[in-house]
Design a protein around this motif. Structure first.
Motif, PDB file in Angstrom:
ATOM      1  N   PHE A  83      39.001  67.633 -24.653  1.00 40.72           N
ATOM      2  CA  PHE A  83      39.311  69.005 -25.048  1.00 40.72           C
ATOM      3  C   PHE A  83      39.641  69.906 -23.871  1.00 40.72           C
ATOM      4  O   PHE A  83      39.626  71.127 -23.995  1.00 40.72           O
ATOM      5  CB  PHE A  83      38.155  69.600 -25.863  1.00 40.72           C
ATOM      6  CG  PHE A  83      38.579  70.644 -26.869  1.00 40.72           C
ATOM      7  CD1 PHE A  83      39.626  70.426 -27.731  1.00 40.72           C
ATOM      8  CD2 PHE A  83      37.911  71.859 -26.952  1.00 40.72           C
ATOM      9  CE1 PHE A  83      40.012  71.386 -28.664  1.00 40.72           C
ATOM     10  CE2 PHE A  83      38.287  72.830 -27.878  1.00 40.72           C
ATOM     11  CZ  PHE A  83      39.338  72.587 -28.739  1.00 40.72           C
ATOM     12  N   LEU A  84      39.948  69.321 -22.703  1.00 39.06           N
ATOM     13  CA  LEU A  84      40.341  70.154 -21.567  1.00 39.06           C
ATOM     14  C   LEU A  84      41.690  70.811 -21.846  1.00 39.06           C
ATOM     15  O   LEU A  84      41.835  72.022 -21.736  1.00 39.06           O
ATOM     16  CB  LEU A  84      40.433  69.325 -20.287  1.00 39.06           C
ATOM     17  CG  LEU A  84      40.871  70.119 -19.047  1.00 39.06           C
ATOM     18  CD1 LEU A  84      39.789  71.114 -18.621  1.00 39.06           C
ATOM     19  CD2 LEU A  84      41.209  69.179 -17.884  1.00 39.06           C
ATOM     20  N   SER A 111      27.287  58.792 -23.697  1.00 39.97           N
ATOM     21  CA  SER A 111      25.886  59.033 -23.343  1.00 39.97           C
ATOM     22  C   SER A 111      25.746  59.723 -21.988  1.00 39.97           C
ATOM     23  O   SER A 111      24.718  60.350 -21.712  1.00 39.97           O
ATOM     24  CB  SER A 111      25.112  57.707 -23.328  1.00 39.97           C
ATOM     25  OG  SER A 111      25.677  56.812 -22.374  1.00 39.97           O
ATOM     26  N   GLY A 112      26.774  59.626 -21.139  1.00 39.36           N
ATOM     27  CA  GLY A 112      26.704  60.251 -19.834  1.00 39.36           C
ATOM     28  C   GLY A 112      27.346  61.620 -19.773  1.00 39.36           C
ATOM     29  O   GLY A 112      27.360  62.255 -18.706  1.00 39.36           O
ATOM     30  N   LEU A 113      27.861  62.092 -20.910  1.00 34.54           N
ATOM     31  CA  LEU A 113      28.579  63.363 -20.933  1.00 34.54           C
ATOM     32  C   LEU A 113      27.668  64.512 -21.364  1.00 34.54           C
ATOM     33  O   LEU A 113      26.720  64.315 -22.134  1.00 34.54           O
ATOM     34  CB  LEU A 113      29.770  63.268 -21.890  1.00 34.54           C
ATOM     35  CG  LEU A 113      30.816  62.204 -21.542  1.00 34.54           C
ATOM     36  CD1 LEU A 113      31.888  62.150 -22.632  1.00 34.54           C
ATOM     37  CD2 LEU A 113      31.452  62.476 -20.184  1.00 34.54           C
ATOM     38  N   LEU A 114      27.973  65.696 -20.882  1.00 37.80           N
ATOM     39  CA  LEU A 114      27.233  66.898 -21.251  1.00 37.80           C
ATOM     40  C   LEU A 114      27.850  67.514 -22.503  1.00 37.80           C
ATOM     41  O   LEU A 114      29.074  67.508 -22.673  1.00 37.80           O
ATOM     42  CB  LEU A 114      27.262  67.918 -20.113  1.00 37.80           C
ATOM     43  CG  LEU A 114      26.649  67.472 -18.782  1.00 37.80           C
ATOM     44  CD1 LEU A 114      26.894  68.533 -17.708  1.00 37.80           C
ATOM     45  CD2 LEU A 114      25.164  67.201 -18.943  1.00 37.80           C
ATOM     46  N   ALA A 115      27.022  68.067 -23.356  1.00 37.07           N
ATOM     47  CA  ALA A 115      27.517  68.696 -24.587  1.00 37.07           C
ATOM     48  C   ALA A 115      28.319  69.943 -24.258  1.00 37.07           C
ATOM     49  O   ALA A 115      28.021  70.665 -23.296  1.00 37.07           O
ATOM     50  CB  ALA A 115      26.346  69.048 -25.498  1.00 37.07           C
ATOM     51  N   HIS A 116      29.335  70.199 -25.047  1.00 36.11           N
ATOM     52  CA  HIS A 116      30.139  71.419 -24.921  1.00 36.11           C
ATOM     53  C   HIS A 116      29.379  72.553 -25.594  1.00 36.11           C
ATOM     54  O   HIS A 116      28.977  72.451 -26.751  1.00 36.11           O
ATOM     55  CB  HIS A 116      31.498  71.221 -25.591  1.00 36.11           C
ATOM     56  CG  HIS A 116      32.552  72.196 -25.163  1.00 36.11           C
ATOM     57  ND1 HIS A 116      32.415  73.569 -25.309  1.00 36.11           N
ATOM     58  CD2 HIS A 116      33.767  71.998 -24.601  1.00 36.11           C
ATOM     59  CE1 HIS A 116      33.502  74.166 -24.854  1.00 36.11           C
ATOM     60  NE2 HIS A 116      34.333  73.241 -24.407  1.00 36.11           N
ATOM     61  N   GLU A 117      29.169  73.634 -24.860  1.00 38.00           N
ATOM     62  CA  GLU A 117      28.335  74.724 -25.389  1.00 38.00           C
ATOM     63  C   GLU A 117      29.041  75.540 -26.469  1.00 38.00           C
ATOM     64  O   GLU A 117      28.387  76.234 -27.252  1.00 38.00           O
ATOM     65  CB  GLU A 117      27.919  75.655 -24.252  1.00 38.00           C
ATOM     66  CG  GLU A 117      29.073  76.329 -23.544  1.00 38.00           C
ATOM     67  CD  GLU A 117      28.642  77.136 -22.337  1.00 38.00           C
ATOM     68  OE1 GLU A 117      29.391  78.063 -21.979  1.00 38.00           O
ATOM     69  OE2 GLU A 117      27.595  76.837 -21.758  1.00 38.00           O
ATOM     70  N   ASP A 118      30.365  75.455 -26.539  1.00 38.40           N
ATOM     71  CA  ASP A 118      31.107  76.278 -27.492  1.00 38.40           C
ATOM     72  C   ASP A 118      31.589  75.520 -28.728  1.00 38.40           C
ATOM     73  O   ASP A 118      31.898  76.130 -29.742  1.00 38.40           O
ATOM     74  CB  ASP A 118      32.332  76.912 -26.803  1.00 38.40           C
ATOM     75  CG  ASP A 118      31.936  77.838 -25.664  1.00 38.40           C
ATOM     76  OD1 ASP A 118      30.925  78.551 -25.818  1.00 38.40           O
ATOM     77  OD2 ASP A 118      32.619  77.829 -24.627  1.00 38.40           O
ATOM     78  N   TYR A 119      31.673  74.175 -28.629  1.00 37.95           N
ATOM     79  CA  TYR A 119      32.241  73.393 -29.728  1.00 37.95           C
ATOM     80  C   TYR A 119      31.328  72.214 -30.056  1.00 37.95           C
ATOM     81  O   TYR A 119      31.145  71.309 -29.236  1.00 37.95           O
ATOM     82  CB  TYR A 119      33.642  72.879 -29.370  1.00 37.95           C
ATOM     83  CG  TYR A 119      34.636  73.985 -29.111  1.00 37.95           C
ATOM     84  CD1 TYR A 119      35.326  74.592 -30.168  1.00 37.95           C
ATOM     85  CD2 TYR A 119      34.878  74.426 -27.811  1.00 37.95           C
ATOM     86  CE1 TYR A 119      36.228  75.615 -29.925  1.00 37.95           C
ATOM     87  CE2 TYR A 119      35.788  75.458 -27.562  1.00 37.95           C
ATOM     88  CZ  TYR A 119      36.453  76.039 -28.626  1.00 37.95           C
ATOM     89  OH  TYR A 119      37.354  77.065 -28.392  1.00 37.95           O
ATOM     90  N   ALA A 120      30.762  72.227 -31.266  1.00 43.11           N
ATOM     91  CA  ALA A 120      29.867  71.164 -31.699  1.00 43.11           C
ATOM     92  C   ALA A 120      30.612  69.836 -31.736  1.00 43.11           C
ATOM     93  O   ALA A 120      31.762  69.758 -32.187  1.00 43.11           O
ATOM     94  CB  ALA A 120      29.308  71.492 -33.086  1.00 43.11           C
ATOM     95  N   GLY A 121      29.957  68.787 -31.266  1.00 40.49           N
ATOM     96  CA  GLY A 121      30.546  67.462 -31.304  1.00 40.49           C
ATOM     97  C   GLY A 121      31.525  67.176 -30.179  1.00 40.49           C
ATOM     98  O   GLY A 121      32.114  66.090 -30.123  1.00 40.49           O
ATOM     99  N   ARG A 122      31.722  68.127 -29.266  1.00 36.75           N
ATOM    100  CA  ARG A 122      32.610  67.905 -28.122  1.00 36.75           C
ATOM    101  C   ARG A 122      31.797  67.955 -26.829  1.00 36.75           C
ATOM    102  O   ARG A 122      30.634  68.340 -26.834  1.00 36.75           O
ATOM    103  CB  ARG A 122      33.738  68.943 -28.099  1.00 36.75           C
ATOM    104  CG  ARG A 122      34.733  68.774 -29.249  1.00 36.75           C
ATOM    105  CD  ARG A 122      35.941  69.664 -29.043  1.00 36.75           C
ATOM    106  NE  ARG A 122      36.942  69.538 -30.086  1.00 36.75           N
ATOM    107  CZ  ARG A 122      37.948  68.672 -30.069  1.00 36.75           C
ATOM    108  NH1 ARG A 122      38.079  67.849 -29.054  1.00 36.75           N
ATOM    109  NH2 ARG A 122      38.815  68.631 -31.053  1.00 36.75           N
ATOM    110  N   PHE A 123      32.464  67.552 -25.748  1.00 39.33           N
ATOM    111  CA  PHE A 123      31.754  67.427 -24.472  1.00 39.33           C
ATOM    112  C   PHE A 123      32.386  68.316 -23.407  1.00 39.33           C
ATOM    113  O   PHE A 123      33.556  68.683 -23.474  1.00 39.33           O
ATOM    114  CB  PHE A 123      31.792  65.971 -23.996  1.00 39.33           C
ATOM    115  CG  PHE A 123      31.159  65.007 -24.960  1.00 39.33           C
ATOM    116  CD1 PHE A 123      29.780  64.889 -25.041  1.00 39.33           C
ATOM    117  CD2 PHE A 123      31.948  64.229 -25.794  1.00 39.33           C
ATOM    118  CE1 PHE A 123      29.191  64.007 -25.933  1.00 39.33           C
ATOM    119  CE2 PHE A 123      31.380  63.341 -26.691  1.00 39.33           C
ATOM    120  CZ  PHE A 123      29.989  63.233 -26.762  1.00 39.33           C
TER     121      PHE A 123
END
Length: 316
Positions: A83-84, A111-123
Motif C-alpha cells: 500500500f505504499l 509475521s515480520g511486518l508492522l500493522a498499518h495504523e490507518d488501514y485495518a489488515g494492511r502493513f
C-alpha cells in the motif's frame, strides 16, 4: 575514419564486454529504493528507469501518461507494494494481466511486518528502513529477473549475495553508531511515521506528526501533544524529511519555544525517497548511511561526518 589502433581498441572493448550487455532487460521501477535494488541484483543485465525521483512522495503519486507508456513497453515492472503506492494499485492489477509486474515487499513474511495504523489488515510499508528486512527482498528480484533471463540466474544470485553482504555491513555500522545514543535520548520525531522498522531494529521510540501515510492529516491536538512531549522529555532535536513539507515540524519547534524549551532541526532525513540520482545518497546504501549518521550526530554521538564509507556529501 578510425585509425587502425583505435579500431582494434574498439573491437577489444566489445569482445571484453559481458555477452548480455547488448541485450539488457528494460525494467521500470516505482520508487528510488526499488529501482536501486533491481540495479544491484540485475547489474549489467538490466537498464532500470525509476519513476519517482528525489523528493517525490510515493503515497500520493499517480502514474503519468509517460509512465504508462514506459511500463507497457518494459520487460517487467517492479513496485514496492504494501500500500505504499496506494494510488497506483488498481493500475498495477490491470497491468499484471498483460505484463510481468512484481511487488517486492509483498514477498516478505507477514509475521515480520508492522500493522498499518490507518488501514485495518494492511502493513506499514517502510521496510527499507531496516537493512536486514530490505536484504530479504532480494530473492524475489532474483526470481523475477531469472524468469526473464534463466541463463543469468547465477549472475543474479551472485549480485544479490554481494548486496546482502553490503546490507549486513551497513546494519553493523548502524547498530554500533545508534547504540551510542543515550537510552533516554533514543527518540526520533519526524514529519510522518516512516521510521517504525528503524525504531524496532535499533530501540528507538518513533513518533510522526502525520501517520504512516502522508495522506493523513495532522490536527492541532496532535501537534499540541507532541509539543508537550518534547518539553517533558527535553529532547534536543527533531527531524524534517526530504519528501514531506517541514511546516508541521516548524510548528512543533515554535510551540516548544513558547514553553521555554529550545529544540532544533537535527537534519533532513530521507524517508520515502532517496537523494539525487548520481549521488551516494541517491543509492539505498547512501540513504541509510546518511540517516543513521545524521540522527546519531544530532543526538550527541561523535559519528563520522562522512558516514560509514566516507562518501556522504559535505565530507570534503
Amino acid at each position: 575514419m578510425l585509425s587502425r589502433r583505435a579500431a582494434l581498441a574498439s573491437l577489444a572493448a566489445f569482445a571484453a564486454a559481458p555477452a548480455f550487455a547488448a541485450n539488457r532487460l528494460n525494467i521500470v521501477a516505482t520508487t528510488g529504493m526499488v529501482a536501486d535494488l533491481v540495479r544491484q541484483v540485475g547489474g549489467d543485465a538490466v537498464t532500470v528507469q525509476g519513476l519517482m525521483g528525489a523528493g517525490v512522495d510515493p503515497h500520493g503519486y499517480r502514474q503519468t501518461r509517460s509512465d504508462i507508456v514506459a511500463m507497457t513497453r518494459a520487460d517487467a515492472t517492479f513496485w514496492h507494494g504494501l500500500f505504499l503506492e496506494a494510488q497506483m494499485e488498481a493500475f498495477f492489477e490491470d497491468l499484471g494481466r498483460k505484463r510481468p509486474v512484481h511487488a517486492v515487499a509483498e514477498t516478505l513474511e507477514p509475521s515480520g511486518l508492522l500493522a498499518h495504523e490507518d488501514y485495518a489488515g494492511r502493513f506499514d510499508p517502510h521496510v527499507w528502513m531496516d537493512p536486514t528486512m530490505w536484504a530479504q527482498c532480494t530473492p524475489a528480484v532474483v526470481e523475477a529477473l531469472s524468469a526473464l533471463r534463466p541463463d543469468l540466474r547465477a549472475t543474479f544470485e551472485a549480485n544479490a549475495a554481494a548486496f546482502a553482504a553490503e546490507a549486513k555491513a551497513l546494519e553493523a555500522y548502524s547498530r554500533a553508531t545508534l547504540m551510542a545514543v543515550p537510552e533516554d535520548q533514543r527518540v526520533l520525531l519526524t514529519a510522518h511515521d516512516a521510521f517504525g522498522y528503524f525504531g524496532q531494529a535499533y530501540g528507538f521510540e518513533v513518533m510522526g506528526i502525520q501517520g504512516i501515510s502522508t495522506e493523513s492529516e495532522a490536527g492541532l491536538n496532535r501537534i499540541g501533544q507532541l509539543v508537550d512531549f518534547l518539553v517533558a522529555r527535553q529532547l534536543p532535536a527533531v527531524f524534517v524529511e526530504t519528501s514531506v513539507s517541514d511546516r508541521n515540524i516548524r510548528a512543533l519547534i515554535e510551540g516548544a519555544s513558547a514553553q521555554g524549551h529550545m529544540v532544533r532541526i537535527g537534519g533532513s532525513l530521507f524517508s520515502d525517497a532517496m537523494g539525487s540520482e548520481g549521488t551516494y545518497e541517491g543509492t539505498w546504501l547512501g540513504m541509510i548511511d546518511h540517516n543513521v549518521t545524521t540522527i546519531a550526530r544530532a543526538l550527541g554521538v561523535d559519528a563520522p561526518v562522512a558516514g560509514r564509507l566516507g562518501k556522504l556529501a559535505g565530507s570534503a
